[in-house]
Design a protein around this motif. Sequence first.
Motif, short mmCIF file in Angstrom:
data_model
loop_
_atom_site.label_atom_id
_atom_site.label_comp_id
_atom_site.label_asym_id
_atom_site.label_seq_id
_atom_site.Cartn_x
_atom_site.Cartn_y
_atom_site.Cartn_z
N LEU A 41 10.73 14.14 -3.95
CA LEU A 41 9.18 13.40 -4.21
C LEU A 41 9.28 12.04 -4.50
O LEU A 41 8.62 10.95 -4.14
N ASN A 42 10.44 11.73 -5.19
CA ASN A 42 10.47 10.25 -5.79
C ASN A 42 10.68 9.40 -4.73
O ASN A 42 9.92 8.35 -4.41
N GLU A 43 11.39 9.82 -3.60
CA GLU A 43 11.80 9.01 -2.61
C GLU A 43 10.48 8.77 -1.67
O GLU A 43 10.27 7.71 -1.04
N VAL A 44 9.52 9.86 -1.69
CA VAL A 44 8.29 9.95 -0.95
C VAL A 44 7.52 8.67 -1.23
O VAL A 44 7.01 7.75 -0.72
N ILE A 45 7.29 8.44 -2.62
CA ILE A 45 6.60 7.60 -3.26
C ILE A 45 7.16 5.99 -2.81
O ILE A 45 6.22 5.40 -2.81
N LEU A 46 8.57 6.18 -2.95
CA LEU A 46 8.91 4.86 -2.57
C LEU A 46 8.58 4.47 -1.16
O LEU A 46 8.25 3.27 -0.73
N CYS A 47 8.65 5.57 -0.30
CA CYS A 47 8.34 5.13 1.07
C CYS A 47 6.66 4.70 1.34
O CYS A 47 6.69 3.95 2.44
N LEU A 48 6.02 5.15 0.49
CA LEU A 48 4.37 5.02 0.52
C LEU A 48 4.26 3.31 0.49
O LEU A 48 3.37 3.05 1.20
N HIS A 49 5.22 2.60 -0.05
CA HIS A 49 4.98 1.35 -0.20
C HIS A 49 4.97 0.86 1.21
O HIS A 49 4.44 -0.35 1.50
N ASN A 50 5.71 1.20 2.01
CA ASN A 50 5.69 0.49 3.35
C ASN A 50 4.86 1.41 4.38
O ASN A 50 3.83 0.83 5.34
N ILE A 51 4.73 2.78 4.13
CA ILE A 51 3.72 3.54 5.04
C ILE A 51 2.44 3.10 5.11
O ILE A 51 1.44 2.92 6.09
N ILE A 52 1.84 3.15 3.80
CA ILE A 52 0.54 2.93 3.59
C ILE A 52 -0.07 1.45 4.17
O ILE A 52 -1.08 1.72 4.81
N PRO A 53 0.57 0.62 3.64
CA PRO A 53 0.09 -0.84 4.28
C PRO A 53 0.04 -0.84 5.85
O PRO A 53 -0.79 -1.22 6.34
N GLU A 54 1.16 -0.17 6.55
CA GLU A 54 1.24 -0.37 7.85
C GLU A 54 -0.02 0.55 8.62
O GLU A 54 -0.61 0.36 9.38
N PHE A 55 -0.31 1.79 7.91
CA PHE A 55 -1.21 2.79 8.27
C PHE A 55 -2.52 2.14 8.25
O PHE A 55 -3.55 2.19 9.08
N LYS A 56 -2.71 1.25 6.85
CA LYS A 56 -4.25 0.72 6.77
C LYS A 56 -4.30 -0.47 7.99
O LYS A 56 -5.50 -0.64 8.50
N SER A 57 -3.28 -1.33 8.09
CA SER A 57 -3.38 -2.44 9.23
C SER A 57 -3.63 -1.75 10.57
O SER A 57 -4.39 -2.31 11.35
N GLN A 58 -2.86 -0.67 10.72
CA GLN A 58 -3.07 -0.30 12.29
C GLN A 58 -4.40 0.27 12.45
O GLN A 58 -5.17 0.24 13.57
N LYS A 59 -4.89 1.05 11.42
CA LYS A 59 -6.30 1.38 11.60
C LYS A 59 -7.32 0.73 11.08
O LYS A 59 -8.69 1.11 10.92
N ARG A 60 -7.10 -0.37 10.55
CA ARG A 60 -8.18 -1.16 9.93
C ARG A 60 -8.91 -0.60 8.90
O ARG A 60 -10.05 -0.49 8.86
N LEU A 61 -8.31 0.29 7.96
CA LEU A 61 -8.76 0.88 6.80
C LEU A 61 -9.18 -0.02 5.82
O LEU A 61 -8.34 -0.75 5.31
N GLN A 62 -10.05 0.52 4.93
CA GLN A 62 -10.35 -0.20 3.50
C GLN A 62 -9.91 0.69 2.42
O GLN A 62 -9.63 0.22 1.20
N LYS A 63 -9.83 1.97 2.61
CA LYS A 63 -9.75 2.68 1.50
C LYS A 63 -8.92 4.01 2.15
O LYS A 63 -9.01 4.45 3.35
N VAL A 64 -7.81 4.45 1.31
CA VAL A 64 -6.60 5.29 1.98
C VAL A 64 -6.51 6.41 0.64
O VAL A 64 -6.15 6.07 -0.45
N HIS A 65 -6.68 7.80 0.97
CA HIS A 65 -6.32 8.89 0.15
C HIS A 65 -5.26 9.40 0.73
O HIS A 65 -5.09 9.93 1.49
N THR A 66 -4.08 9.64 -0.40
CA THR A 66 -3.05 10.05 -0.16
C THR A 66 -2.92 11.61 -0.90
O THR A 66 -2.92 11.56 -2.17
N VAL A 67 -2.62 12.64 -0.18
CA VAL A 67 -2.73 13.96 -0.81
C VAL A 67 -1.31 14.31 -0.69
O VAL A 67 -0.69 14.50 0.19
N ILE A 68 -0.94 14.77 -1.90
CA ILE A 68 0.29 15.48 -2.14
C ILE A 68 0.22 16.86 -2.32
O ILE A 68 -0.47 17.23 -3.55
N LEU A 69 0.79 17.53 -1.63
CA LEU A 69 0.66 19.14 -1.75
C LEU A 69 2.21 19.40 -2.14
O LEU A 69 3.03 19.61 -1.47
#
Length: 699
Positions: free
Chosen positions: A503-531
């Motif tokens: 799970l630690n590695e996942v959080i580190l990957c979010l530093h790249n995944i979330i900005p790319e997702f926001k930029s691609q979809k032109r989002l203002q708010k992103v909710h990340t749900v960890i199950l």
Amino acid sequence: MSVNLEVKGTVAKLLAQENLIVEHKHVQTAQFNVDTRVLTLPVWERASEEIFDLLVAHEVGHALYTPNVDPPRDVPHAFVNVVEDVRIEKLIKRRFAGLSKTFYKGYQEFHDMDFFSTEGEDFTKLSLADRVNLHFKVGPFLGIKFSLEEQPIVQSIQNSETWEDVITAAKLLYLFDKEKTQQPKKEDVSESEEITSGSEMGNSTDVDDRSDSSDDSESDPIDNWDDSDEDDMDSGNSDIRQDSTEPSVNTAESESGAIRNLASFGGRESRYVQIPDIPIEKAVIPNKEIDNKLSLFWDIMYRDIDDRCNPMIYLKEAYAKYKKSVQKEVNYMVKEFECRKSADSYSRASISRTGVLDCSKLHTYKFNEDLFKKVTTIPDGKNHGLVFILDWSGSMGGCLEDTAKQLFNLAWFCRKVNIPFRVYAFTNCWHEDVEDEGHRSSLLDDPKPNELWIEKSFRLLEFMNSDCNAMEFEKQCLNFWNLSVGYQRIHVPMGFGLSGTPLNEVILCLHNIIPEFKSQKRLQKVHTVILTDGESQFLTFGRMRTTYQGEEVIVPSSLNFNDNVYLRDPVLRTTYKLEKWDSVDDLIKNFTDRNPDVNIIGIRPSSTTEFTKFLKRKVEDPNLISKYVKTFVKQKSAAVDVPAYAKMFVMNQSNMHNTVDFDVAEGASKGAIRAAFKKSLTKSKFNRKILSEFVELVA
């Protein structure tokens, strides 16, 4: 005495008025890297509060005002340091007037502890550089005097405002002392004759010169252009070398040695690690590749099996049945979302006049002044997106099916309300080939020492996303259903088995995944749900090791949490203390600090016993723990406020598979119908409570 190092680090940032990265390490002298803006401070455990504050303020002065240029080669560093110390301390005290008292008290302790080795010395026999160093630091306690010949040089040092002024004054100081040092040899007179003849008080022939070259030991340990001269100085030695031709600054050398002695090299070492640049194109397995691999594997595996015995047929029918049965819950979420979204929109609505007459009101002109049409403006809400992270570890085996079903509900909800989403599962058993030892090699293209380690076998499996049509989405859902719900009924291809918990590695990957997702979809708010049902495995970092062949390689090494381990963030220019057993919260805190428009939401299946243990680790207030446990036992779920997460939804894993069907036999009595209805309401309350609070966060 005990000094709070983190507080002192914050003081340094405030003084610099910059978010410097402050590190406390077992080093002899303070250092400042102008390029990376990293301020490294020794662990001055033997220093008092006043001395510690003085040393921090002094170093911040260098960070603010000393340029990143090479010092001149024709002037020894010690002389440049003396003048530069005067300048930066003057400028930092001018910027923060309250520091004058700090420097006064700190240097008073320096004098009382004889940091300059001047006890019993005749100041008239010290060189001009030594007397200048003493005058501007402990002058009020000594009463240093200068001759008429020396005063212009002293005035030049005092008036230095720029680096160029420092170089000019340092040259004057050096040449003066050099001339005085060589003067006795040229004139061939005795020391007594020199003094009697009225020469200046700064005759440096009486000063201890411990170096035979101009490359002297640093007079200031806190200097970013340190020449790293490690010569040991005996501060108590006052022998004079009469044959020396180069002047030195002995008081500065003594001060430097005394400050080094304040540093402690015992106790816990501080290790600083940083986030690597993770190649997301390697870390994420795209959905199309996953679908093709799963479909091909199962097609070959179950091609010739009779339909009556084929588990794939059974799973497909079970999927269709489940999807139909949960439409009420999904529609409930949609209804809640639309209601909350509309209420929020109308609460921010504004009414304004259009400037156009409303003809239906003209007949009221005698008693009504408002005859214009009005328009209600409802501002658009923010564009939201959701990223789901599913724990694909072995501990999830007992609740994987029920957790996946909750994830299906959320994905169908997003699909209906047109919220962009992605669904990932994390694993560390993805091997490119059978003999690949992914845990020993790195996923990073160029691993570096002290960077957090990412195993080569780590992957994020993108099972579903919103970037497809209805037919493709159904294929994604069915493949994910077969794998998660039918995990114990069918064969799965290599790489899709349950693994560890990176799970630690996942959080580190979010530093790249979330900005790319926001930029691609032109989002203002992103909710990340960890199950997930548990904590992450331990962090490792890269360290340099020399092989038997003499080759230097980077290998993974476990963090020694007997030391103080800090995460260094070069973007925010701050550090985060990593906890010994669970670093996920610290990594999430760092991630949300970098991305304040991202909410991290947790969904955790748990038993009552495990939930209680979880609360004891995360919540300090025992009354609050008791309240959460009572709610969990009564409602079979609880929404918990824990560090780092916007909200943590904990669900009783034994109740997650409950259905909400209202089934009664034909011809049932009124009592039986009432009991069945009451039972269905009780079961539905479990899901709706959680769903309602989740939608509130998203909406």
